[in-house]
Design an enzyme around this catalytic site. Structure first.
Site, PDB file in Angstrom:
ATOM      1  N   ASN A 258       0.758  -1.128  -0.167  1.00 31.10           N
ATOM      2  CA  ASN A 258      -0.009  -0.089  -0.068  1.00 31.10           C
ATOM      3  C   ASN A 258       0.929   1.315  -0.024  1.00 31.10           C
ATOM      4  O   ASN A 258       0.783   2.373  -0.983  1.00 31.10           O
ATOM      5  CB  ASN A 258      -1.077   0.035   1.129  1.00 31.10           C
TER       6      ASN A 258
ATOM      7  N   GLU B   3       5.366  -5.963   9.135  1.00 32.97           N
ATOM      8  CA  GLU B   3       4.963  -7.188   8.556  1.00 32.97           C
ATOM      9  C   GLU B   3       5.794  -8.371   7.786  1.00 32.97           C
ATOM     10  O   GLU B   3       5.316  -9.263   7.475  1.00 32.97           O
ATOM     11  CB  GLU B   3       3.545  -6.815   7.559  1.00 32.97           C
TER      12      GLU B   3
ATOM     13  N   ASP C  22      -1.350   4.193   5.434  1.00 31.27           N
ATOM     14  CA  ASP C  22      -0.452   4.049   4.343  1.00 31.27           C
ATOM     15  C   ASP C  22      -0.292   4.883   3.104  1.00 31.27           C
ATOM     16  O   ASP C  22       0.835   5.414   2.570  1.00 31.27           O
ATOM     17  CB  ASP C  22      -0.987   2.488   3.734  1.00 31.27           C
TER      18      ASP C  22
HETATM   19  O1  RIB Z   1      -2.558  -0.681   6.555  1.00 28.32           O
HETATM   20  C1  RIB Z   1      -3.785  -1.393   5.846  1.00 28.32           C
HETATM   21  C2  RIB Z   1      -3.211  -2.769   5.504  1.00 28.32           C
HETATM   22  O2  RIB Z   1      -2.895  -3.534   6.837  1.00 28.32           O
HETATM   23  C3  RIB Z   1      -4.291  -3.724   4.963  1.00 28.32           C
HETATM   24  O3  RIB Z   1      -3.949  -3.370   3.248  1.00 28.32           O
HETATM   25  C4  RIB Z   1      -3.831  -5.079   5.390  1.00 28.32           C
HETATM   26  O4  RIB Z   1      -3.369  -5.975   4.326  1.00 28.32           O
HETATM   27  C5  RIB Z   1      -2.843  -4.707   6.696  1.00 28.32           C
HETATM   28  O5  RIB Z   1      -1.675  -5.273   6.143  1.00 28.32           O
END
Ligand code: RIB
Length: 301
Positions: free
Chosen positions: A41, A138, A250
């Site tokens: 994103n 992540e 994001d």
């Molecule tokens: O910040 C939003 C995102 O958080 C989502 O698109 C989801 O995939 C998580 O990673």
């Protein structure tokens, strides 16, 4: 060039009347899938804002992986170095979105956890070319750390968004240039409740870890910029009718860094980022909901 090292998820968006409380069962009003992931994103937001963006990450050898790469490419992100794995599926995020546009997100990491320090090291040449490197949490902490080390070697500015904050490790603050946090993340990093944290506390944190600036996002209350040794500045949010706030942070971050990479001053960069995220929340999804540079500019007086 802006390098993004991070996650790529297929989002499973579950619309609900209100978010379930612990132990509660609720019925879905509708379920859709769309490309997401904090890394992807932020890469798309930076590219749609006009940035030259390359991404490092990993997707599975599956249909979701094809769709995730396709979305990144469509929105202008260079995907040439993204890894594909047949060992695990593409990562998924399960997102409950309420009628009042709040959300809960649970991520199944799968392919994101194949972003290893070795894979990062195999793309050292990209760090030689980058001006900024944007990361989140992540992917494994060891990989974030490996990328930070390469950034330090080549003088690349690290922009770090420690999200999800439950994977936070203190060592990852060591090579950060700009820290981007929301209120919850700020509380965890500083150990001080959000409503009590002061400018002096942020300055202390920046001093301790040699961080140049902190960007604090405050949702509909706007954002704050703390530059070490300078007075903090508050920037307003843009008034809008939000229907889905997923990806708002994001969008803000990606747009902001593209502006900084163009040498825009803080006032102009924060205004652009606020307008971009203000538009994104009025549409469902994340990457396709983000506005292009031209859309943002037409809304800026
Ligand atoms: O910040 C939003 C995102 O958080 C989502 O698109 C989801 O995939 C998580 O990673």
């Amino acid at each position: 060039m802006v390098l993004v090292v991070g996650s790529i998820n297929m989002d499973v968006n579950i619309r609900v009347k209100s978010l379930p409380k612990p132990g509660e069962t609720v019925l879905a009003k509708g379920i859709t899938q769309s490309p997401g992931g904090k890394g992807a994103n932020q890469a798309v937001a930076a590219a749609k804002s006009g940035g030259d963006v390359v991404m490092l990450g990993c997707v599975g050898q599956d249909e979701a992986g094809d769709a995730l790469l396709q979305s990144l490419r469509e929105f202008g992100v260079n995907t040439d170095y993204i890894k594909r794995t047949d060992e695990v599926p593409s990562s998924k995020a399960y997102i409950n979105i309420s009628d009042d546009s709040e959300n809960h997100i649970v991520v199944d990491s799968s392919a994101n956890f194949m972003v290893s320090p070795e894979y990062i090291a195999s793309h050292e040449e990209l760090f030689q070319q980058a001006d900024y490197c944007i990361m989140q949490l992540e992917i494994p902490g060891d990989s974030v750390y490996a990328a930070e080390k390469l950034c330090q070697k080549y003088g690349v500015k690290v922009v770090w968004n420690p999200s999800p904050i439950d994977s936070y490790e203190e060592r990852l603050l060591e090579h950060v240039d700009t820290l981007v946090v929301n209120e919850t993340e700020g509380e965890v990093l500083s150990g001080i409740p959000a409503d009590q944290i002061t400018e002096a506390d942020w300055n202390q944190l920046m001093e301790k870890y040699d961080i140049r600036s902190v960007v604090q996002t405050l949702g509909s209350r706007g954002s704050k910029l703390y530059v070490r040794g300078e007075e903090a500045v508050t920037f307003p949010a843009v008034k809008c009718d939000a229907i889905d706030t997923t990806g708002a942070g994001d969008t803000f971050l990606g747009a902001l860094i593209t502006m900084f990479s163009e040498g825009k001053d803080a006032r102009e960069a924060f205004r652009f980022a606020a307008v971009a995220s203000g538009i994104e929340v009025t549409r469902r999804g994340t990457q396709s909901a983000m506005p292009t540079r031209d859309e943002v500019l037409t809304k800026i007086d």
